[in-house]
Design a protein around this motif. Structure first.
Motif, mmCIF file in Angstrom:
data_model
loop_
_atom_site.group_PDB
_atom_site.id
_atom_site.type_symbol
_atom_site.label_atom_id
_atom_site.label_comp_id
_atom_site.label_asym_id
_atom_site.label_seq_id
_atom_site.Cartn_x
_atom_site.Cartn_y
_atom_site.Cartn_z
ATOM 1 N N UNK A 79 36.905 41.718 42.243
ATOM 2 C CA UNK A 79 37.360 43.092 42.429
ATOM 3 C C UNK A 79 37.381 43.897 41.127
ATOM 4 N N UNK A 80 37.313 43.224 39.993
ATOM 5 C CA UNK A 80 37.313 43.944 38.731
ATOM 6 C C UNK A 80 36.707 43.071 37.643
ATOM 7 N N UNK A 81 36.393 43.678 36.507
ATOM 8 C CA UNK A 81 35.929 42.910 35.354
ATOM 9 C C UNK A 81 36.328 43.627 34.075
ATOM 10 N N UNK A 82 36.290 42.878 32.989
ATOM 11 C CA UNK A 82 36.523 43.453 31.673
ATOM 12 C C UNK A 82 36.587 42.329 30.659
ATOM 13 N N UNK A 83 36.585 42.705 29.373
ATOM 14 C CA UNK A 83 36.760 41.684 28.341
ATOM 15 C C UNK A 83 38.110 41.868 27.660
ATOM 16 N N UNK A 84 38.674 40.754 27.257
ATOM 17 C CA UNK A 84 39.934 40.716 26.518
ATOM 18 C C UNK A 84 39.597 40.317 25.085
ATOM 19 N N UNK A 85 39.920 41.172 24.134
ATOM 20 C CA UNK A 85 39.607 40.896 22.728
ATOM 21 C C UNK A 85 40.916 40.913 21.926
ATOM 22 N N UNK A 86 41.602 39.772 21.886
ATOM 23 C CA UNK A 86 42.906 39.722 21.233
ATOM 24 C C UNK A 86 42.806 39.150 19.825
ATOM 25 N N UNK A 87 43.525 39.726 18.887
ATOM 26 C CA UNK A 87 43.520 39.085 17.577
ATOM 27 C C UNK A 87 44.221 37.726 17.714
ATOM 28 N N UNK A 88 43.782 36.781 16.896
ATOM 29 C CA UNK A 88 44.385 35.453 16.929
ATOM 30 C C UNK A 88 43.723 34.493 17.892
ATOM 31 N N UNK A 94 58.233 44.417 32.672
ATOM 32 C CA UNK A 94 57.609 43.422 33.543
ATOM 33 C C UNK A 94 56.304 43.980 34.098
ATOM 34 N N UNK A 95 55.239 43.218 33.871
ATOM 35 C CA UNK A 95 53.889 43.595 34.295
ATOM 36 C C UNK A 95 53.491 42.718 35.480
ATOM 37 N N UNK A 96 52.931 43.329 36.513
ATOM 38 C CA UNK A 96 52.506 42.554 37.678
ATOM 39 C C UNK A 96 51.005 42.709 37.877
ATOM 40 N N UNK A 97 50.319 41.578 37.925
ATOM 41 C CA UNK A 97 48.870 41.542 38.150
ATOM 42 C C UNK A 97 48.591 40.730 39.407
ATOM 43 N N UNK A 98 47.632 41.200 40.171
ATOM 44 C CA UNK A 98 47.317 40.557 41.444
ATOM 45 C C UNK A 98 45.848 40.114 41.390
ATOM 46 N N UNK A 99 45.618 38.813 41.544
ATOM 47 C CA UNK A 99 44.242 38.284 41.580
ATOM 48 C C UNK A 99 44.012 37.761 42.989
ATOM 49 N N UNK A 141 44.456 37.921 34.646
ATOM 50 C CA UNK A 141 43.332 38.032 35.574
ATOM 51 C C UNK A 141 43.757 38.882 36.764
ATOM 52 N N UNK A 142 42.845 39.699 37.266
ATOM 53 C CA UNK A 142 43.140 40.483 38.455
ATOM 54 C C UNK A 142 43.395 41.948 38.145
ATOM 55 N N UNK A 143 44.090 42.590 39.076
ATOM 56 C CA UNK A 143 44.274 44.038 39.045
ATOM 57 C C UNK A 143 45.730 44.354 38.741
ATOM 58 N N UNK A 144 45.943 45.329 37.869
ATOM 59 C CA UNK A 144 47.316 45.726 37.526
ATOM 60 C C UNK A 144 47.968 46.421 38.710
ATOM 61 N N UNK A 201 38.746 34.440 34.617
ATOM 62 C CA UNK A 201 38.227 35.181 35.768
ATOM 63 C C UNK A 201 38.632 36.651 35.747
ATOM 64 N N UNK A 202 37.667 37.489 35.917
ATOM 65 C CA UNK A 202 37.755 38.960 35.883
ATOM 66 C C UNK A 202 38.094 39.516 34.501
ATOM 67 N N UNK A 203 38.379 38.641 33.527
ATOM 68 C CA UNK A 203 38.820 39.112 32.206
ATOM 69 C C UNK A 203 38.410 38.087 31.152
ATOM 70 N N UNK A 204 37.141 38.140 30.744
ATOM 71 C CA UNK A 204 36.657 37.125 29.804
ATOM 72 C C UNK A 204 37.325 37.272 28.444
ATOM 73 N N UNK A 205 37.697 36.144 27.878
ATOM 74 C CA UNK A 205 38.292 36.136 26.549
ATOM 75 C C UNK A 205 37.192 36.102 25.489
ATOM 76 N N UNK A 206 37.193 37.113 24.620
ATOM 77 C CA UNK A 206 36.191 37.188 23.555
ATOM 78 C C UNK A 206 36.928 37.339 22.224
#
Ligand code: TRP
Ligand code: ZN
Length: 523
Positions: free
Chosen positions: A341-350, A271-276, A255-258, A360-365
């Motif tokens: 501050x942002x939105x999008x969908x997350x479409x992960x296999x599994x 290492x990935x850092x996201x800020x919500x 969730x949040x901004x990269x 929040x900000x990244x709905x799981x579909x």
């Protein structure tokens, strides 16, 4: 009429899937000939955007805030206001009658800083979580929620603290007592293979779930505590920094901004850092790892969109995801500005089939659901209802699900269906289901049941028919403006609706929310 693919909900018998399937059936499959898609016959009325100003410091929000460290927009009512136990021991819960152990009394979290490393080969999660909080009571000791995992070390303000485990409670005794109003920082270092729990009434795994590529999280209502030491209740929201270390060939999102992604020169990880930065409940935090592609886009008003797809389903997800801007435009007109501050969908296999979640900000579909436009609209609508305004107690869940379901109807209406026929179809379904669930107090087993979604939505429709379109949408926008960033109860909504409309609405809400008999179709 948009054909429904039977694969959309997989073979799951989970009741959320059933509830959404029924909602979809009723909302999307017009059988009475009016309002074929593409031939608009009715549109939601144009509304002025004058009621969308958020309460700011010195603003006009309700005076019930109990938050000392969160931004002033956050307004928390409900169980978080309970005093700590005598003797400065905090409490082991916030007083949620459905989940007595969830959350903790005596402090208020302002920020979580998560430092996570996950190895998909072994499923081991290593975490160092820093919790910045302020004491709302004198604390000689306090609790966090955590179920499973090995805790290695805990410090409070840089000094080692004693702790013990008691079921889902992590009981911490700092080296010195903390005084009311004092800010303090807790660091919990832990590791282990997270063990998901079972969601009451849903029968699915809840928490940190492994996928063929990596992992994802489904935390609603109480899964966060299976992998994240936290104050795991939506009455205490906070901002989050999420740092995730994963194998180089995978992508870690949250969730949040990269903010950054840095390969580690010493090993094969990145290492990935996201800020919500916006206030968020623990149940809404998404953290996922996979063979992802991130696709960026600019939405209405310059909103930064980023969708995340497993590479192997990206070609199927791209077109449905591209409707997001139009969804944002229609819902923004109805509910006021998109809250984050942002939105999008997350479409992960599994991902568990049929279970979408409004993280929040990244709905799981789930990939099999990405074609179901009402579900995309539903999860987007939760960003206002559930995410920005969160339930203060889990029994208030209709404030999430009823509102998101009504948003589906508003979307269908914007596409040309008549709201009256949508309401009629859904009223027929409610009449057929003859259940004894009470929306305002469904109990654990019906927390995500059909009535919460559809009778909840019908409650809003009854309100709309009673007060008229303009006052109705003003109520919804005022709700978000005043309670956004915090959490609220059903009573808060009833009071606000009465205040904004100037009408006595007690009987209406009572008949729809507190009784089992089905009132007649609102018209
Ligand atoms: N809130 C989800 C929805 O949009 C339903 C849900 C409840 C859920 N608990 C869940 C989904 C746990 C996934 C996992 O309707
Ligand atoms: Zn929902």
């Amino acid at each position: 009429m948009r054909p429904m693919r039977s694969s959309t909900f997989g073979a799951t018998a989970r009741c959320v899937a059933v509830a959404l399937a029924l909602t979809l059936a009723a909302a999307a499959c017009s059988d009475d000939g009016d309002g074929a898609a593409g031939e608009p016959t009715t549109k939601p009325p144009a509304r002025e955007a004058t009621t969308t100003t958020r309460a700011t410091s010195g603003g006009t929000g309700p005076p019930s805030s109990t938050s000392t460290s969160d931004p002033p927009r956050a307004t928390t009512t409900g169980p978080g206001t309970e005093p700590g136990a005598p003797g400065g021991m905090g409490t082991a819960g916030v007083g949620d009658e459905y989940f007595p152990e969830l959350g903790n009394g005596g402090y208020d979290v302002a920020h979580y800083d998560l430092d996570l490393a996950y190895d998909p080969e072994t499923d081991v999660l290593e975490g160092a979580v820093t919790i910045e909080a302020s004491a709302t009571d004198d604390l000689r000791r306090f609790n966090l929620d955590l179920l499973g995992m090995d805790v290695k070390l805990i410090s409070v303000d840089g000094r080692r603290a004693e702790f013990r485990r008691n079921g889902g409670e992590l009981v911490i005794t700092p080296s010195a007592p903390i005084e009311t109003g004092e800010e303090f920082a807790v660091v919990v270092e832990y590791e282990g293979v997270p063990e998901p729990s079972v969601i009451p009434g849903i029968e699915g795994d809840n928490g940190w779930l492994t996928t063929p590529e990596g992992s994802l999280t489904l935390n609603q209502p109480d899964g966060a505590r299976t992998w994240l030491p936290s104050n795991d209740h939506p009455s205490d929201k906070a901002s989050f920094t999420i740092r995730i270390t994963a194998p180089d060939d995978l992508v870690a999102v949250a969730s949040g901004v990269l903010v950054s992604s840095e390969p580690d020169p010493d090993d094969d990880t990145t290492t990935w850092v996201w800020e919500a930065r916006d206030q968020m409940a623990t149940y809404l935090l998404q953290v996922a790892i996979g063979d992802f592609v991130i696709e960026e886009e600019t939405g209405p008003g310059g909103l930064a969109l980023r969708h995340v797809f497993s590479r192997s389903v990206a070609d199927d997800a791209r077109a449905p995801a591209s409707a997001t801007s139009e969804h944002l435009r229609v819902l923004g007109e109805a509910f006021g500005p998109y809250p984050f501050e942002t939105y999008g969908i997350l479409v992960p296999i599994g991902a568990p089939p049929g279970l979408a979640l409004e993280t929040q900000t990244l709905s799981l579909i789930p990939p099999g659901t990405v074609d179901a436009e009402p579900i995309l609209v539903h999860e987007l609508a939760h960003q206002w209802f559930g995410d920005d305004v969160s339930p203060a107690r889990w029994r208030d869940i209709w404030l999430n699900e009823g509102f998101a379901t009504y948003a589906e109807w508003i979307w269908e209406e914007s596409q040309g269906q008549s709201i009256d026929s949508i309401a009629r179809r859904n009223h027929d379904l409610l009449a057929e289901s003859a259940s004894d669930v009470v929306v305002s107090d469904p109990g654990l087993d019906a927390l995500f049941g059909f009535e919460i979604y559809v009778r909840g939505a019908m409650t809003l429709h009854a309100l709309r028919v009673e007060v008229g379109d303009d006052p109705f949408f003003e109520i919804l926008q005022t709700w978000v403006a005043e309670f956004g960033g915090g959490s609220a109860t059903t009573d808060d909504f009833v009071r606000l609706a009465e205040r904004v409309s100037g009408e006595d609405l007690g009987d209406l809400f009572h008949a729809w929310l507190d009784e089992t008999d089905l009132p007649p179709l609102p018209r």
